[in-house]
Design a protein around this motif. Structure first.
Motif, mmCIF file in Angstrom:
data_model
loop_
_atom_site.group_PDB
_atom_site.id
_atom_site.type_symbol
_atom_site.label_atom_id
_atom_site.label_comp_id
_atom_site.label_asym_id
_atom_site.label_seq_id
_atom_site.Cartn_x
_atom_site.Cartn_y
_atom_site.Cartn_z
ATOM 1 N N GLU A 217 0.815 -1.215 0.000
ATOM 2 C CA GLU A 217 0.000 0.000 0.000
ATOM 3 C C GLU A 217 0.849 1.265 0.000
ATOM 4 O O GLU A 217 0.319 2.364 0.066
ATOM 5 C CB GLU A 217 -0.931 0.008 1.222
ATOM 6 C CG GLU A 217 -1.904 -1.154 1.280
ATOM 7 C CD GLU A 217 -2.901 -1.128 0.118
ATOM 8 O OE1 GLU A 217 -3.088 -0.039 -0.475
ATOM 9 O OE2 GLU A 217 -3.464 -2.172 -0.206
ATOM 10 N N SER A 218 2.172 1.105 -0.052
ATOM 11 C CA SER A 218 3.051 2.268 0.019
ATOM 12 C C SER A 218 2.971 3.091 -1.257
ATOM 13 O O SER A 218 2.798 2.564 -2.364
ATOM 14 C CB SER A 218 4.499 1.830 0.256
ATOM 15 O OG SER A 218 5.374 2.937 0.197
ATOM 16 N N GLU A 219 3.101 4.407 -1.089
ATOM 17 C CA GLU A 219 3.136 5.295 -2.242
ATOM 18 C C GLU A 219 4.526 5.318 -2.880
ATOM 19 O O GLU A 219 4.704 5.863 -3.968
ATOM 20 C CB GLU A 219 2.718 6.702 -1.810
ATOM 21 C CG GLU A 219 1.274 6.766 -1.311
ATOM 22 C CD GLU A 219 0.916 8.120 -0.747
ATOM 23 O OE1 GLU A 219 1.839 8.940 -0.555
ATOM 24 O OE2 GLU A 219 -0.279 8.361 -0.502
ATOM 25 N N ASP A 220 5.511 4.725 -2.209
ATOM 26 C CA ASP A 220 6.871 4.621 -2.737
ATOM 27 C C ASP A 220 6.973 3.311 -3.521
ATOM 28 O O ASP A 220 7.081 2.227 -2.933
ATOM 29 C CB ASP A 220 7.885 4.645 -1.583
ATOM 30 C CG ASP A 220 9.330 4.604 -2.081
ATOM 31 O OD1 ASP A 220 9.537 4.429 -3.301
ATOM 32 O OD2 ASP A 220 10.241 4.736 -1.240
ATOM 33 N N GLU A 221 6.915 3.395 -4.834
ATOM 34 C CA GLU A 221 6.883 2.198 -5.671
ATOM 35 C C GLU A 221 8.195 1.426 -5.633
ATOM 36 O O GLU A 221 8.235 0.243 -5.997
ATOM 37 C CB GLU A 221 6.537 2.582 -7.113
ATOM 38 C CG GLU A 221 5.150 3.206 -7.246
ATOM 39 C CD GLU A 221 4.829 3.579 -8.680
ATOM 40 O OE1 GLU A 221 5.709 3.383 -9.549
ATOM 41 O OE2 GLU A 221 3.709 4.063 -8.927
ATOM 42 N N ALA B 226 -1.419 4.744 4.838
ATOM 43 C CA ALA B 226 -2.368 3.781 4.262
ATOM 44 C C ALA B 226 -3.644 3.704 5.090
ATOM 45 O O ALA B 226 -4.755 3.589 4.551
ATOM 46 C CB ALA B 226 -1.713 2.401 4.156
ATOM 47 N N VAL B 227 -3.508 3.782 6.420
ATOM 48 C CA VAL B 227 -4.682 3.768 7.297
ATOM 49 C C VAL B 227 -5.510 5.024 7.067
ATOM 50 O O VAL B 227 -6.743 4.979 6.961
ATOM 51 C CB VAL B 227 -4.259 3.666 8.779
ATOM 52 C CG1 VAL B 227 -5.456 3.884 9.698
ATOM 53 C CG2 VAL B 227 -3.626 2.300 9.057
ATOM 54 N N ALA C 183 -6.933 2.486 2.997
ATOM 55 C CA ALA C 183 -6.450 1.370 2.176
ATOM 56 C C ALA C 183 -5.972 0.197 3.009
ATOM 57 O O ALA C 183 -5.831 -0.919 2.492
ATOM 58 C CB ALA C 183 -5.313 1.854 1.274
ATOM 59 N N PHE C 184 -5.717 0.417 4.285
ATOM 60 C CA PHE C 184 -5.205 -0.648 5.159
ATOM 61 C C PHE C 184 -5.957 -0.551 6.482
ATOM 62 O O PHE C 184 -6.215 0.552 6.976
ATOM 63 C CB PHE C 184 -3.700 -0.488 5.381
ATOM 64 C CG PHE C 184 -3.063 -1.644 6.105
ATOM 65 C CD1 PHE C 184 -2.652 -2.765 5.409
ATOM 66 C CD2 PHE C 184 -2.890 -1.616 7.483
ATOM 67 C CE1 PHE C 184 -2.068 -3.841 6.076
ATOM 68 C CE2 PHE C 184 -2.312 -2.675 8.145
ATOM 69 C CZ PHE C 184 -1.895 -3.799 7.445
ATOM 70 N N HIS C 185 -6.276 -1.720 7.066
ATOM 71 C CA HIS C 185 -7.126 -1.753 8.254
ATOM 72 C C HIS C 185 -6.456 -2.582 9.354
ATOM 73 O O HIS C 185 -6.558 -3.815 9.361
ATOM 74 C CB HIS C 185 -8.493 -2.340 7.907
ATOM 75 C CG HIS C 185 -9.067 -1.776 6.638
ATOM 76 N ND1 HIS C 185 -9.430 -0.451 6.503
ATOM 77 C CD2 HIS C 185 -9.305 -2.353 5.434
ATOM 78 C CE1 HIS C 185 -9.885 -0.249 5.292
ATOM 79 N NE2 HIS C 185 -9.806 -1.382 4.613
#
Length: 734
Positions: free
Chosen positions: A244-248, A272-273, A277-279
């Protein structure tokens, strides 16, 4: 989140109301879960850990933060929304506790409106019910950030690992790796019952132990033997965060064997939380007697303050002018135009009406004049209104206490006193720039409760008491049914109904009796027939003389009553033709065989006689009514019942039982269609008399996972056997 340096509030903070001067220092979190999952207990534990209450769980006046309504104590169930503000690391956290019982879903929806993120509370003893999954899907549809807290880990059959899998399956949508634990429970020594209590948590990212066995959280280094136990769970968590990271580039670095530093992982986790996108999945257990921190409370507060978004990051509802013209989108800015919304209305015996308000834009201050707009709920007893009102004192809610505040900034929740015209769902805005917020979704009240005043004294107070009741609870609908001459309060279920009756009695001093709810039956002729009305009276002096002959024939449904004049030769003088029609229509409205209005007939005036002196308007009205009654005496009269068009939304597994149940109610299923993943919409036509309790019965049939909507379709002939029973009841006065 177990890795942040923090400074929690000290016990002395219990006497101080948390304040916020900027949206960045506010978090609004709603707790969602089924009844008995432990939401209120968790709120009290979080308040204790944050130093908002003393070790006995009490504020300085001796009450608990959950003391709101004596009714809740008697029922041992939350029936209304409550807000507990606490402070953690300089952040004001508004914990919004909502009822878990389905009858009070209106309070839950108000909580969702006031919140920017949600904690789903799941009992390790009971698992995840269908209603909780449905709310999760609603939150997912609007992108609300969510986390899961597993409670009741102290129960004998509690199993955290099994609950992790269950929550991933229930809440993971198409990606179970989006629901993962941040900590694993550590168990203490086995007790006499053979059950080992949860004594601490093992952080998957920090690889540190957080020991709660002493009643206060202590951070310890793990025993090397414990680390292999968490390796698989830790690797899966890291992979889930990186996905879920924005750092590809992070995933490539991880797959190449690079050890990603903990701070990077925590930062990515929190982002992400915040965007939903992440729980994370966390664990909680009550604090031992006399302890300050219950297991998992610090971790939850760290998640809320570090991972959940600020009000400024949450998309705000749309606004228009009160006339419906578009208005510029709102920003959560304390310096912006004032826009706030009443999310709950309550009455205090000493203060009067208290409104819980969420400020979305601008800054609200006491003693200023605001514009109150309320639209769209006229059908529920809330007429449209646009008025100016003076704001009373502002306070922070905390149990039964109201702690004074000097102002409330955008993003915060505040109690406002003495808004006499504002109701739940109304918008507060600047007097010189009135605005109206888009209404939030409310469930339809579908369980009717017909009431009448218990005594003359109650009758005098009934209207005002009911008006105040529906002003506080927009999920209720008040109806004055002209057809049945009943006063009907529409509720969401039996518990909702019982609470309404109790509030009328205890809060407003009005006693009412519940009576059987009636549906609006009608009558029609089943065949063509004729009738003669003769009204002749001679008693000396001016008499009464009118004779008319009519023909009655049935018409198609929905036609109403049609009157036709076919008199020839002046047998009935022209000035008395309207009199006959008036008498016929008055009798049709009163009914014939069972006292229900007559519809769908053509009544033709064929002939009659008049007297030059004794005929009159009143005489021909009476003759017309008599003619219609005579026609009915020798003809078949059909009793018509209202039929509702019903749509039932249920999980696929309940389609068969629902269709079978509808058929047992004399319903006709007219079709089914898919309505999203795993859900089906069933369309049917059902006599309204058969679905008076359907709101309760459907909930039982589908375990709280189904919903339905009904609209009037038409009136249809009632089967003769059932119609006979109704006529017998009518003759007996029942």
């Amino acid at each position: 989140m177990g890795d942040r340096t923090h400074t929690s509030a000290h016990p002395g903070a219990a006497g101080r109301a948390p304040t916020a001067d900027h949206p960045a220092s506010v978090r609004n979190v709603v707790l969602v879960g089924h009844s008995g999952s432990g939401k209120t207990t968790l709120v009290e534990a979080l308040a204790l850990a944050a130093g908002a209450v003393n070790r006995a769980g009490r504020v300085e006046d001796g009450t608990t933060v959950s003391d709101h309504d004596e009714m809740e104590h008697r029922r041992q169930r939350s029936v209304q929304l409550s807000v507990v503000p606490v402070e953690w690391d300089g952040i004001k956290v508004n914990l919004i506790d909502t009822p878990g019982y389905a009858d009070f879903v209106g309070e839950l929806r108000a909580g969702l409106r006031a919140a920017d993120a949600a904690l789903f509370v799941v009992s390790a003893s009971d698992g995840v019910d269908g209603a909780t999954r449905a709310v999760w899907e609603e939150c997912a549809a609007v992108g609300m950030p969510r986390a899961i807290v597993v409670t009741h880990l102290e129960a004998a059959r509690a199993d955290f690992e099994s609950m992790t899998d269950l929550c991933a399956a229930a809440f993971g949508d198409d990606d179970p790796d989006a629901v993962l634990p941040l900590y694993l429970p550590l168990y203490g020594d086995h007790g006499p019952d053979g059950h080992a209590p949860v004594a601490g948590l093992l952080g998957l990212l920090s690889q540190r132990i957080y020991d709660y066995s002493s009643g206060r959280r202590e951070e310890l280094a793990p025993d090397p033997a414990q680390l292999p136990r968490i390796e698989a769970a830790r690797n899966r968590l890291i992979e889930g965060i990186i996905a879920e990271s924005e750092d590809e580039s992070l995933m490539d670095r991880y797959l190449d064997g690079e050890d990603i530093e903990r701070k990077t992982l925590v930062d990515d986790l929190e982002r992400a939380v915040a965007r939903g996108a992440f729980h994370p999945l966390l664990a909680a257990a009550p604090a031992p007697e006399g302890s300050r921190q219950g297991l998992g409370t610090v971790e939850i507060l760290e998640l809320v303050t570090g991972g959940f978004p600020t009000p400024a990051e949450h998309e705000l509802p749309a606004v228009t002018t009160p006339q419906g013209a578009p208005a510029p989108p709102l920003a959560c800015d304390p310096a912006g135009p004032l826009v706030a919304e009443v999310v709950k209305t309550a009455s205090d015996p000493y203060v009067g009406r208290i409104s819980l308000v969420r400020v979305f834009s601008g800054t609200l201050r006491p003693d200023e004049t605001v514009h109150v707009s309320g639209h769209g709920l006229a059908d529920r007893g809330h007429p449209d209104h646009d008025v100016d009102e003076r704001v009373g004192a502002l306070s922070s809610p905390f149990g039964k206490q109201q702690r004074p505040l000097t102002h409330a900034v955008a993003g915060d929740l505040v109690c406002v006193a003495k808004l006499t015209r504002a109701e739940t769902g109304d918008t507060l805005s600047a007097r010189d720039n009135p605005l109206l917020m888009e209404a939030w979704q409310l469930p339809d009240p579908l369980l009717p409760l017909a009431v009448q005043a218990h005594s003359k004294a109650d009758e005098d107070r009934l209207s005002q008491g009911l008006a105040r009741l529906v002003a506080e609870d927009p999920t209720m609908r008040l109806e004055q049914n002209r057809a049945t001459r009943q006063l009907v309060l529409w509720c969401l279920g039996e518990a909702h109904r019982d609470v309404a009756l109790e509030r009328l009695r205890t809060r407003y001093g009005v006693r009412v009796d519940a009576v059987g709810h009636k549906v609006s039956l009608r009558e029609t002729f089943g065949e063509r027939t004729t009738g003669r009305g003769r009204h002749v009276k001679q008693s000396g002096g001016h008499g009464q003389y009118a004779i008319c002959e009519i023909e009655v024939e049935p018409l198609p449904p929905g036609t109403g009553v049609e009157f036709v004049d076919k008199v020839v030769g002046g047998a009935v003088p022209r000035q008395f033709i309207p009199s006959v029609e008036k008498g016929v229509r008055a009798q049709a409205a009163r009914g014939l065989a069972s006292g229900c209005p007559l519809v769908d007939v053509r009544i033709t005036l064929r002939d009659g006689r008049a007297h030059s002196v004794d005929s009159s308007d009143a005489a021909f009205q009476t003759a017309g009514a008599l003619a219609l009654r005579e026609a009915a005496a020798g003809a078949r009269i059909d009793l018509l019942e209202p039929v509702a068009a019903v749509t039932v939304l249920v999980p696929d597994g309940y389609v068969g039982p629902v269709m079978s149940d509808l058929s047992g109610r004399r319903g006709r299923v007219v079709g089914t269609e898919q309505a999203g993943r795993g859900r089906t919409l069933v369309r049917a036509e059902v006599p309204e008399i058969e679905i008076g309790r359907y709101a309760v019965d459907l909930r039982s049939l589908c375990h709280g996972t189904g919903s339905f909507h009904r609209t009037y379709a038409r009136h249809e002939p009632m089967p003769s056997q059932i119609a006979g029973k109704f006529r017998e009841q009518d003759q007996k006065g029942g």
